[in-house]
Write a protein that holds these residues in place. Sequence first.
Motif, PDB file in Angstrom:
ATOM      1  N   UNK A 184       0.909  -1.029   0.306  1.00 30.44           N
ATOM      2  CA  UNK A 184       0.201   0.556   0.772  1.00 30.44           C
ATOM      3  C   UNK A 184       0.625   0.996   0.281  1.00 30.44           C
ATOM      4  N   UNK A 185       1.934   1.544   0.591  1.00 28.24           N
ATOM      5  CA  UNK A 185       3.155   2.228   0.651  1.00 28.24           C
ATOM      6  C   UNK A 185       4.289   1.871   0.222  1.00 28.24           C
ATOM      7  N   UNK A 186       5.546   3.121   0.766  1.00 31.21           N
ATOM      8  CA  UNK A 186       7.162   2.601  -0.147  1.00 31.21           C
ATOM      9  C   UNK A 186       6.933   1.694  -1.544  1.00 31.21           C
ATOM     10  N   UNK A 187       6.054   2.197  -2.574  1.00 35.24           N
ATOM     11  CA  UNK A 187       5.500   1.516  -3.778  1.00 35.24           C
ATOM     12  C   UNK A 187       6.620   1.666  -4.827  1.00 35.24           C
ATOM     13  N   UNK A 188       7.112   1.372  -5.590  1.00 32.55           N
ATOM     14  CA  UNK A 188       8.271   1.666  -6.673  1.00 32.55           C
ATOM     15  C   UNK A 188       8.140   0.716  -7.289  1.00 32.55           C
ATOM     16  N   UNK A 189       8.665   0.373  -8.958  1.00 27.36           N
ATOM     17  CA  UNK A 189       9.076  -0.390  -9.582  1.00 27.36           C
ATOM     18  C   UNK A 189      10.883  -0.764  -9.028  1.00 27.36           C
ATOM     19  N   UNK A 212      10.568 -16.251 -17.601  1.00 26.52           N
ATOM     20  CA  UNK A 212       8.797 -15.568 -18.018  1.00 26.52           C
ATOM     21  C   UNK A 212       8.653 -14.459 -16.729  1.00 26.52           C
ATOM     22  N   UNK A 213       8.634 -15.209 -15.210  1.00 24.94           N
ATOM     23  CA  UNK A 213       8.325 -14.056 -14.061  1.00 24.94           C
ATOM     24  C   UNK A 213       9.466 -13.085 -14.080  1.00 24.94           C
ATOM     25  N   UNK A 214      10.520 -12.949 -14.722  1.00 22.38           N
ATOM     26  CA  UNK A 214      10.554 -11.280 -15.154  1.00 22.38           C
ATOM     27  C   UNK A 214      10.340 -10.478 -16.016  1.00 22.38           C
ATOM     28  N   UNK A 215       9.864 -11.592 -17.110  1.00 24.63           N
ATOM     29  CA  UNK A 215       9.389 -10.703 -18.377  1.00 24.63           C
ATOM     30  C   UNK A 215       7.843  -9.896 -17.074  1.00 24.63           C
ATOM     31  N   UNK A 216       6.747 -11.128 -16.875  1.00 23.38           N
ATOM     32  CA  UNK A 216       5.705 -10.766 -16.084  1.00 23.38           C
ATOM     33  C   UNK A 216       5.541  -9.841 -15.444  1.00 23.38           C
ATOM     34  N   UNK A 217       6.910  -9.422 -14.393  1.00 26.60           N
ATOM     35  CA  UNK A 217       6.450  -8.441 -13.671  1.00 26.60           C
ATOM     36  C   UNK A 217       7.502  -7.729 -14.318  1.00 26.60           C
ATOM     37  N   UNK A 218       8.184  -7.778 -15.313  1.00 26.20           N
ATOM     38  CA  UNK A 218       8.558  -6.002 -15.836  1.00 26.20           C
ATOM     39  C   UNK A 218       7.299  -5.768 -16.776  1.00 26.20           C
ATOM     40  N   UNK A 220       4.317  -5.645 -14.878  1.00 24.87           N
ATOM     41  CA  UNK A 220       3.335  -5.562 -13.922  1.00 24.87           C
ATOM     42  C   UNK A 220       3.420  -4.950 -13.275  1.00 24.87           C
ATOM     43  N   UNK A 221       4.090  -5.411 -11.651  1.00 27.29           N
ATOM     44  CA  UNK A 221       4.771  -5.007 -10.644  1.00 27.29           C
ATOM     45  C   UNK A 221       5.675  -3.895 -10.970  1.00 27.29           C
ATOM     46  N   UNK A 222       6.694  -4.377 -11.953  1.00 24.67           N
ATOM     47  CA  UNK A 222       7.663  -2.967 -12.047  1.00 24.67           C
ATOM     48  C   UNK A 222       7.332  -1.364 -13.428  1.00 24.67           C
ATOM     49  N   UNK A 223       5.341  -1.776 -13.147  1.00 27.78           N
ATOM     50  CA  UNK A 223       4.938  -0.568 -13.032  1.00 27.78           C
ATOM     51  C   UNK A 223       3.704  -0.037 -12.946  1.00 27.78           C
ATOM     52  N   UNK A 224       4.221  -0.104 -11.185  1.00 27.58           N
ATOM     53  CA  UNK A 224       3.589   0.824 -10.250  1.00 27.58           C
ATOM     54  C   UNK A 224       4.561   1.344  -9.135  1.00 27.58           C
ATOM     55  N   UNK A 225       3.633   2.951  -8.995  1.00 26.36           N
ATOM     56  CA  UNK A 225       4.284   3.661  -8.419  1.00 26.36           C
ATOM     57  C   UNK A 225       3.128   4.399  -7.639  1.00 26.36           C
ATOM     58  N   UNK A 265      -1.739 -10.951 -17.589  1.00 30.23           N
ATOM     59  CA  UNK A 265      -2.797 -10.756 -17.301  1.00 30.23           C
ATOM     60  C   UNK A 265      -3.116 -10.490 -15.215  1.00 30.23           C
ATOM     61  N   UNK A 266      -2.902 -11.720 -14.606  1.00 30.89           N
ATOM     62  CA  UNK A 266      -2.827 -12.101 -13.775  1.00 30.89           C
ATOM     63  C   UNK A 266      -1.894 -11.146 -12.487  1.00 30.89           C
ATOM     64  N   UNK A 267      -1.109 -10.844 -12.567  1.00 30.41           N
ATOM     65  CA  UNK A 267      -0.033 -10.283 -11.778  1.00 30.41           C
ATOM     66  C   UNK A 267      -0.367  -8.627 -12.289  1.00 30.41           C
ATOM     67  N   UNK A 268      -0.717  -8.754 -13.353  1.00 30.06           N
ATOM     68  CA  UNK A 268      -0.866  -7.165 -13.860  1.00 30.06           C
ATOM     69  C   UNK A 268      -2.048  -6.037 -12.758  1.00 30.06           C
ATOM     70  N   UNK A 269      -3.063  -7.398 -12.523  1.00 24.66           N
ATOM     71  CA  UNK A 269      -4.381  -7.409 -12.049  1.00 24.66           C
ATOM     72  C   UNK A 269      -4.073  -7.458 -10.810  1.00 24.66           C
ATOM     73  N   UNK A 270      -2.981  -8.088  -9.876  1.00 26.01           N
ATOM     74  CA  UNK A 270      -3.117  -7.567  -8.784  1.00 26.01           C
ATOM     75  C   UNK A 270      -1.953  -6.635  -8.101  1.00 26.01           C
ATOM     76  N   UNK A 271      -1.246  -6.454  -9.208  1.00 22.81           N
ATOM     77  CA  UNK A 271      -0.297  -4.923  -9.239  1.00 22.81           C
ATOM     78  C   UNK A 271      -0.930  -3.696  -9.070  1.00 22.81           C
ATOM     79  N   UNK A 272      -2.098  -3.754 -10.322  1.00 19.61           N
ATOM     80  CA  UNK A 272      -2.909  -2.619  -9.878  1.00 19.61           C
ATOM     81  C   UNK A 272      -3.768  -2.714  -8.914  1.00 19.61           C
TER      82      UNK A 272
END
Length: 408
Positions: A184-189, A212-218, A220-225, A265-272
């Motif tokens: 919820x906080x201290x969030x950055x790629x 695949x995991x690295x590509x997925x992270x890039x 999804x989770x590496x596109x939020x801040x 898609x799953x990782x992006x939803x969790x990241x969002x």
Amino acid sequence: MAVNLHIPSETDIFPVAGVEIGVTEAGIKKENRKDLTVFKFSPGTAVAGVFTKNRFRAAPVQICESRLQAGHDIRALLINTGNANAGTGADGLERAYATCHALAKELGVLEEQILPFSTGVILEPLPCEKIIAALPQAISALGKNEWMKAAYGIMTTDTQPKICSRQIQIDGRTVTFTGISKGAGMIRPNMATMLGFLATDADIEPQLLKSLTLDIANHSFNRITVDGDTSTNDSFIVAATGQSGIQVDNTSSPHYETIKNELTAMARELAQKIVRDAEGATKFITVRIEDAGNSEEALKVAYAIAHSPLVKTAFYASDPNLGRILAAVGYAGIEDLDVNKTRLWLGDVLVAENGGRSPAYQEEDGQRVMNEAEILVRISLGRGDVTETVYTCDFSHDYVSINADYRS
């Protein structure tokens, strides 16, 4: 207050064959709170991870990286909240190792087959004795569909659990994907103060799962801040149990793209969902940079906007002070940017073009978009054909209050 964060019903959460989860109370920071979670995997499960780039990586992160790099057959995850076990030096490593040793003994596996994860306050010693004492309870609670309990169990300043689940049909077989995240906080790629755990019963070759995991992270989770701070404990894990019988051995496998797209898609939803539940957030903001010369410059501009306190506070106030966005584009670091080719839209409203305010722009149009809970900021750089998207939120008074009171 979370922004349009969907929590699925229990009937929409599917167990992943080969995964058991147990959640219990260890009293790590507070009494009567679920704060200890164990994931148990069936033999042969492939596991891969992506972790924070912070140089003060927490003890559990260091252990996870080492064990995954060594290619150990991972059989269990051990997750605690309430204490980050970061900035704790050699003592922190010893305490993390002790919890892994205890869990391995309880499960009858090797210590090297355990991955530990911690989240919470930095610079505090891990109360490993509490964790070890609670392990029998966690193991006795192991069940095939305890994902919702785990989603609650890994929360810290989150106000809502973050979970998603789906099933697809491939060659007449059902393939399941279920995952949870927290943050919820201290969030950055690279990455955020977040934990993400995603499992599927597809059979993915271990080395392929790693890339695949690295590509997925890039994507999804590496596109939020949220606030531009990169945490010490960020971890994203993907586990593939193989129980469905659908095999993906390489990028040429017939089902590779389908499996990759579902996991992404799953990782992006969790990241969002992390952004939607960001500390004090009242608005979910998508920053899309179009017509960039390359991905690097597109992301420079996207993060300059998404990290700007002036931009984020304007969104909180619903104030169409949109010159702040142009200023962020200008200082993003593209030395040869032609501002006359740059265009800015707020939602469907063209705000700026040809180096200045669009003649058709009316402030009431900008105000209409700023009043919405979900806002799209779109920038065309006029330099190429690359598009990148980043997700962020506004800054409210509550963000300050939550972080000021975090340790109390």
